[in-house]
Design a protein around this motif. Structure first.
Motif, PDB file in Angstrom:
ATOM      1  N   ILE A  18       0.838  -1.208   0.000  1.00 57.99           N
ATOM      2  CA  ILE A  18       0.000   0.000   0.000  1.00 57.99           C
ATOM      3  C   ILE A  18       0.870   1.255   0.000  1.00 57.99           C
ATOM      4  O   ILE A  18       0.590   2.217  -0.729  1.00 57.99           O
ATOM      5  N   ILE A  19       1.926   1.274   0.782  1.00 58.02           N
ATOM      6  CA  ILE A  19       2.824   2.435   0.822  1.00 58.02           C
ATOM      7  C   ILE A  19       3.488   2.642  -0.533  1.00 58.02           C
ATOM      8  O   ILE A  19       3.567   3.773  -1.036  1.00 58.02           O
ATOM      9  N   VAL A  20       3.967   1.566  -1.148  1.00 60.51           N
ATOM     10  CA  VAL A  20       4.591   1.670  -2.464  1.00 60.51           C
ATOM     11  C   VAL A  20       3.582   2.181  -3.488  1.00 60.51           C
ATOM     12  O   VAL A  20       3.901   3.048  -4.320  1.00 60.51           O
ATOM     13  N   LEU A  21       2.357   1.687  -3.415  1.00 58.95           N
ATOM     14  CA  LEU A  21       1.315   2.139  -4.329  1.00 58.95           C
ATOM     15  C   LEU A  21       0.999   3.620  -4.135  1.00 58.95           C
ATOM     16  O   LEU A  21       0.864   4.373  -5.107  1.00 58.95           O
ATOM     17  N   LEU A  22       0.912   4.063  -2.887  1.00 57.29           N
ATOM     18  CA  LEU A  22       0.646   5.481  -2.619  1.00 57.29           C
ATOM     19  C   LEU A  22       1.788   6.372  -3.089  1.00 57.29           C
ATOM     20  O   LEU A  22       1.559   7.470  -3.614  1.00 57.29           O
ATOM     21  N   VAL A  23       3.021   5.930  -2.909  1.00 59.34           N
ATOM     22  CA  VAL A  23       4.172   6.698  -3.389  1.00 59.34           C
ATOM     23  C   VAL A  23       4.140   6.781  -4.918  1.00 59.34           C
ATOM     24  O   VAL A  23       4.405   7.839  -5.500  1.00 59.34           O
ATOM     25  N   ALA A  24       3.783   5.689  -5.584  1.00 59.73           N
ATOM     26  CA  ALA A  24       3.705   5.697  -7.046  1.00 59.73           C
ATOM     27  C   ALA A  24       2.604   6.630  -7.527  1.00 59.73           C
ATOM     28  O   ALA A  24       2.796   7.378  -8.501  1.00 59.73           O
ATOM     29  N   VAL A  25       1.464   6.629  -6.868  1.00 56.89           N
ATOM     30  CA  VAL A  25       0.370   7.527  -7.249  1.00 56.89           C
ATOM     31  C   VAL A  25       0.769   8.980  -7.014  1.00 56.89           C
ATOM     32  O   VAL A  25       0.500   9.856  -7.843  1.00 56.89           O
ATOM     33  N   ALA A  26       1.434   9.264  -5.897  1.00 60.12           N
ATOM     34  CA  ALA A  26       1.889  10.630  -5.619  1.00 60.12           C
ATOM     35  C   ALA A  26       2.905  11.094  -6.663  1.00 60.12           C
ATOM     36  O   ALA A  26       2.852  12.232  -7.128  1.00 60.12           O
ATOM     37  N   ALA A  27       3.819  10.210  -7.046  1.00 62.57           N
ATOM     38  CA  ALA A  27       4.800  10.563  -8.076  1.00 62.57           C
ATOM     39  C   ALA A  27       4.121  10.803  -9.413  1.00 62.57           C
ATOM     40  O   ALA A  27       4.469  11.746 -10.138  1.00 62.57           O
ATOM     41  N   ALA A  28       3.133  10.001  -9.742  1.00 60.92           N
ATOM     42  CA  ALA A  28       2.399  10.194 -10.996  1.00 60.92           C
ATOM     43  C   ALA A  28       1.653  11.520 -10.988  1.00 60.92           C
ATOM     44  O   ALA A  28       1.633  12.237 -11.999  1.00 60.92           O
ATOM     45  N   LEU A  29       1.061  11.869  -9.856  1.00 58.46           N
ATOM     46  CA  LEU A  29       0.354  13.149  -9.765  1.00 58.46           C
ATOM     47  C   LEU A  29       1.324  14.322  -9.887  1.00 58.46           C
ATOM     48  O   LEU A  29       1.011  15.336 -10.530  1.00 58.46           O
TER      49      LEU A  29
END
Length: 102
Positions: A18-29
């Motif tokens: 979940i943390i990795v997914l949230l970091v990836a979404v934040a980077a994409a944004l």
């Protein structure tokens, strides 16, 4: 005991995913911000503009939801949380559509 240890291990793995997914979404944004700014400037600004569209959208939304509240009858106070959620979602959609179309 072994099931408790397995549950903890699975929970940790799930938390890491979940943390990795949230970091990836934040980077994409963050990477999408310049593209979104360019889109707003080229597609939404030449016309009514974002500020004027927000004012128009606010008044259309207030009038529409006031009409809905009056015609709903007795349920105005019981349905307030739904009216607020409907107001914000209707306002945002109308705001962007008015700025885009006009």
């Amino acid at each position: 005991m072994t099931t408790d240890a397995q549950d903890k291990k699975e929970s940790r793995k799930l938390l890491i995913v979940i943390i990795v997914l949230l970091v990836a979404v934040a980077a994409a944004l963050l990477l999408m911000v310049p593209m979104a700014a360019e889109f707003i400037q080229t597609e939404l600004e030449p016309g009514v503009g974002m500020k004027q569209a927000a004012v128009i959208s606010f008044f259309i939304t207030v009038v529409t939801l006031a009409f809905f509240a009056i015609t709903a009858g007795d349920g105005l106070l019981g349905e307030l949380q739904f009216m607020l959620a409907g107001f914000f979602s209707f306002f945002v959609v109308l705001w962007l559509l008015i700025a885009w179309v006009f």
